[in-house]
Design a protein around this motif. Structure first.
Motif, PDB file in Angstrom:
ATOM      1  N   ARG A 151       0.832  -1.201   0.000  1.00 31.32           N
ATOM      2  CA  ARG A 151       0.000   0.000   0.000  1.00 31.32           C
ATOM      3  C   ARG A 151       0.872   1.258   0.000  1.00 31.32           C
ATOM      4  N   ALA A 152       1.944   1.242   0.778  1.00 28.57           N
ATOM      5  CA  ALA A 152       2.827   2.407   0.850  1.00 28.57           C
ATOM      6  C   ALA A 152       3.531   2.659  -0.477  1.00 28.57           C
ATOM      7  N   ARG A 153       3.851   1.604  -1.205  1.00 25.89           N
ATOM      8  CA  ARG A 153       4.521   1.776  -2.505  1.00 25.89           C
ATOM      9  C   ARG A 153       3.554   2.275  -3.576  1.00 25.89           C
ATOM     10  N   LYS A 154       2.302   1.862  -3.479  1.00 22.90           N
ATOM     11  CA  LYS A 154       1.316   2.280  -4.476  1.00 22.90           C
ATOM     12  C   LYS A 154       0.833   3.708  -4.213  1.00 22.90           C
ATOM     13  N   ARG A 155       0.610   4.024  -2.921  1.00 21.77           N
ATOM     14  CA  ARG A 155       0.039   5.327  -2.584  1.00 21.77           C
ATOM     15  C   ARG A 155       0.777   5.941  -1.388  1.00 21.77           C
ATOM     16  N   PRO A 156       2.039   6.291  -1.562  1.00 26.06           N
ATOM     17  CA  PRO A 156       2.822   6.796  -0.431  1.00 26.06           C
ATOM     18  C   PRO A 156       2.261   8.076   0.176  1.00 26.06           C
ATOM     19  N   GLU A 157       1.634   8.917  -0.658  1.00 28.84           N
ATOM     20  CA  GLU A 157       1.111  10.186  -0.148  1.00 28.84           C
ATOM     21  C   GLU A 157      -0.083   9.994   0.778  1.00 28.84           C
ATOM     22  N   SER A 158      -0.723   8.839   0.727  1.00 29.46           N
ATOM     23  CA  SER A 158      -1.921   8.607   1.546  1.00 29.46           C
ATOM     24  C   SER A 158      -1.610   7.835   2.826  1.00 29.46           C
ATOM     25  N   MET A 159      -0.389   7.337   2.976  1.00 27.62           N
ATOM     26  CA  MET A 159      -0.030   6.536   4.154  1.00 27.62           C
ATOM     27  C   MET A 159       0.643   7.416   5.204  1.00 27.62           C
ATOM     28  N   ASN A 160       0.305   7.174   6.462  1.00 30.26           N
ATOM     29  CA  ASN A 160       0.943   7.926   7.537  1.00 30.26           C
ATOM     30  C   ASN A 160       1.244   7.019   8.727  1.00 30.26           C
ATOM     31  N   PHE A 161       2.103   7.535   9.623  1.00 30.80           N
ATOM     32  CA  PHE A 161       2.440   6.771  10.825  1.00 30.80           C
ATOM     33  C   PHE A 161       2.519   7.719  12.013  1.00 30.80           C
ATOM     34  N   ALA A 162       2.166   7.201  13.174  1.00 31.47           N
ATOM     35  CA  ALA A 162       2.201   7.973  14.415  1.00 31.47           C
ATOM     36  C   ALA A 162       3.483   7.668  15.184  1.00 31.47           C
ATOM     37  N   SER A 163       3.847   8.583  16.071  1.00 31.60           N
ATOM     38  CA  SER A 163       4.996   8.349  16.952  1.00 31.60           C
ATOM     39  C   SER A 163       4.817   9.169  18.218  1.00 31.60           C
ATOM     40  N   LEU A 164       5.719   8.978  19.160  1.00 33.15           N
ATOM     41  CA  LEU A 164       5.713   9.754  20.403  1.00 33.15           C
ATOM     42  C   LEU A 164       6.291  11.152  20.213  1.00 33.15           C
ATOM     43  N   GLY A 165       6.766  11.451  19.015  1.00 34.40           N
ATOM     44  CA  GLY A 165       7.308  12.779  18.746  1.00 34.40           C
ATOM     45  C   GLY A 165       8.581  12.711  17.937  1.00 34.40           C
ATOM     46  N   ILE A 166       8.969  13.839  17.380  1.00 32.91           N
ATOM     47  CA  ILE A 166      10.195  13.910  16.573  1.00 32.91           C
ATOM     48  C   ILE A 166      11.402  13.508  17.425  1.00 32.91           C
ATOM     49  N   GLY A 167      12.181  12.585  16.897  1.00 31.79           N
ATOM     50  CA  GLY A 167      13.373  12.138  17.604  1.00 31.79           C
ATOM     51  C   GLY A 167      13.133  11.092  18.665  1.00 31.79           C
ATOM     52  N   GLN A 168      11.879  10.727  18.907  1.00 32.43           N
ATOM     53  CA  GLN A 168      11.587   9.665  19.852  1.00 32.43           C
ATOM     54  C   GLN A 168      11.906   8.310  19.216  1.00 32.43           C
ATOM     55  N   SER A 169      12.072   7.295  20.068  1.00 31.38           N
ATOM     56  CA  SER A 169      12.470   5.980  19.561  1.00 31.38           C
ATOM     57  C   SER A 169      11.470   5.421  18.560  1.00 31.38           C
ATOM     58  N   THR A 170      10.165   5.678  18.761  1.00 33.13           N
ATOM     59  CA  THR A 170       9.167   5.157  17.826  1.00 33.13           C
ATOM     60  C   THR A 170       9.263   5.848  16.468  1.00 33.13           C
ATOM     61  N   HIS A 171       9.646   7.116  16.451  1.00 31.50           N
ATOM     62  CA  HIS A 171       9.859   7.840  15.196  1.00 31.50           C
ATOM     63  C   HIS A 171      11.101   7.327  14.489  1.00 31.50           C
ATOM     64  N   VAL A 172      12.202   7.242  15.218  1.00 29.10           N
ATOM     65  CA  VAL A 172      13.478   6.817  14.623  1.00 29.10           C
ATOM     66  C   VAL A 172      13.383   5.382  14.118  1.00 29.10           C
ATOM     67  N   ALA A 173      12.679   4.521  14.865  1.00 30.21           N
ATOM     68  CA  ALA A 173      12.522   3.124  14.434  1.00 30.21           C
ATOM     69  C   ALA A 173      11.769   3.036  13.116  1.00 30.21           C
ATOM     70  N   MET A 174      10.730   3.868  12.941  1.00 28.88           N
ATOM     71  CA  MET A 174       9.973   3.829  11.698  1.00 28.88           C
ATOM     72  C   MET A 174      10.790   4.370  10.529  1.00 28.88           C
ATOM     73  N   VAL A 175      11.561   5.411  10.767  1.00 33.05           N
ATOM     74  CA  VAL A 175      12.426   5.939   9.708  1.00 33.05           C
ATOM     75  C   VAL A 175      13.426   4.871   9.277  1.00 33.05           C
ATOM     76  N   ARG A 176      13.974   4.190  10.252  1.00 28.06           N
ATOM     77  CA  ARG A 176      14.932   3.116   9.933  1.00 28.06           C
ATOM     78  C   ARG A 176      14.271   2.025   9.092  1.00 28.06           C
ATOM     79  N   LEU A 177      13.046   1.641   9.463  1.00 27.84           N
ATOM     80  CA  LEU A 177      12.340   0.603   8.717  1.00 27.84           C
ATOM     81  C   LEU A 177      12.023   1.078   7.298  1.00 27.84           C
ATOM     82  N   MET A 178      11.527   2.290   7.155  1.00 26.59           N
ATOM     83  CA  MET A 178      11.185   2.806   5.827  1.00 26.59           C
ATOM     84  C   MET A 178      12.405   2.845   4.911  1.00 26.59           C
ATOM     85  N   ARG A 179      13.531   3.255   5.442  1.00 25.83           N
ATOM     86  CA  ARG A 179      14.745   3.294   4.622  1.00 25.83           C
ATOM     87  C   ARG A 179      15.201   1.891   4.240  1.00 25.83           C
ATOM     88  N   SER A 180      14.966   0.937   5.116  1.00 22.36           N
ATOM     89  CA  SER A 180      15.396  -0.443   4.850  1.00 22.36           C
ATOM     90  C   SER A 180      14.593  -1.092   3.737  1.00 22.36           C
TER      91      SER A 180
END
Length: 327
Positions: A151-180
């Motif tokens: 779904r993210a590859r087909k419609r990246p502009e429509s997908m979103n994710f939540a986190s505890l805030g910028i620089g929080q572990s949940t944010h950084v973990a998702m960035v790491r996963l997306m880049r991977s």
């Protein structure tokens, strides 16, 4: 006369030895650790996972040390406020820091400045590993990790994710996963992590600690897409790990751990290490952790320091490459 002198010498000697013995006993009593209440600062609010586990740990530690350990909650600024309070306290072992991954492995790289340095502290022991669960709402229509990626590859502009805030572990973990895996999603930061909006469908996915996610998954309000650990969770045996799903993706668990001020006497640190390892090695404490899907650790200061070094190196690079900054 000679006998009288001998008697006086014996009395004087006995008095001297008695005085010295009392002085040594008093000195030993004063230097014994702990000789007063130990305060453990938890830089998170009451009722959060670090607070809950710290209280169980502190109660058991008090029994092992023969003293009292109280919890002092100092929440705010991604653990910065509580950490600063310990950084400015005396280095005597009576003010401890019980904190999580962000404090030393991420904060130094996402904040423009901090009122503490990692070198201000000495790691005592990692208490537990905290698995992160990749979650989506039960009614989101995303039934698997693979569906999320598609779904993210087909419609990246429509997908979103939540986190505890910028620089929080949940944010950084998702960035790491997306880049991977080569996908993009819009970041929506929340003070509480946004789990309510994930359940309600306003946000597609997020990473959440196992302690928060597990009851909601069991209640049918969330669906688990993957877990961050190297091995599957005992309470979610059917959910794949990210290392299983993503080639060359290392485990990405967070942690809870104990620290003291740099300069704390080595014998005090050794006492804390031994007592904490006894607690984390006990069947009762390990059962309490597993009930929350936490992973008992109880490593040495050197082992914990190695974990911190490896994490810091990886997070520093990730933060720099993705320009993650807390303003």
């Amino acid at each position: 006369m000679i006998e009288a002198r001998r008697h006086l010498l014996k009395v004087a000697g006995a008095a001297f030895l008695g005085t010295m013995g009392s002085m040594m006993s008093a000195a030993w009593s004063q230097s014994r650790y702990p000789s007063k209440v130990i305060k453990t600062v938890v830089p998170f609010p009451p009722g959060t996972s670090p607070d809950a586990i710290a209280r169980v740990w502190a109660h058991a530690m008090g029994r092992h040390l023969g003293g009292t350990i109280i919890i002092d909650n100092r929440p705010g600024a991604t653990s910065v406020i509580g950490t600063q309070a310990v950084a400015t306290a005396p280095a005597d072992g009576y003010t401890l820091l019980y904190t999580v991954q962000n404090t030393f492995s991420i904060n130094p790289f996402v904040f423009p400045s901090l009122p503490y340095k990692p070198s201000d502290f000495v790691p005592v022991s990692q208490i537990c590993g905290v698995p992160m669960v990749l979650i989506t709402g039960a009614g989101s229509g995303i039934n698997s990790f693979q569906e999320m990626v598609q779904r993210a590859r087909k419609r990246p502009e429509s997908m979103n994710f939540a986190s505890l805030g910028i620089g929080q572990s949940t944010h950084v973990a998702m960035v790491r996963l997306m880049r991977s895996i080569g996908i993009e999603m819009t970041h929506v930061p929340y003070k509480d992590g946004g789990v309510g909006d994930v359940m309600g469908g306003a946000v597609d996915v997020s990473f959440e600690s196992s302690t928060v996610a597990l009851p909601l998954i069991q209640a049918g309000k969330l669906r688990a897409l993957a877990v961050s650990s190297a091995t599957r969770l005992e309470l979610l045996p059917e959910v794949y790990t990210l290392p299983e799903l993503v080639p060359n993706f290392a485990a990405a668990d967070s942690w809870q751990g104990l620290f003291v001020r740099n300069g704390t006497p080595s014998d005090v640190v050794a006492t804390l290490v031994a007592a904490s390892q006894s607690v984390t090695g006990s069947e009762e404490f390990q059962r309490r952790l597993r009930e929350s899907s936490l992973i008992p650790v109880g490593n040495t200061p050197a082992e914990f320091a190695k974990v911190l070094e490896q994490e810091s190196r990886a997070f520093q690079q990730l933060v720099r490459e993705n320009n993650i900054r807390v303003q």
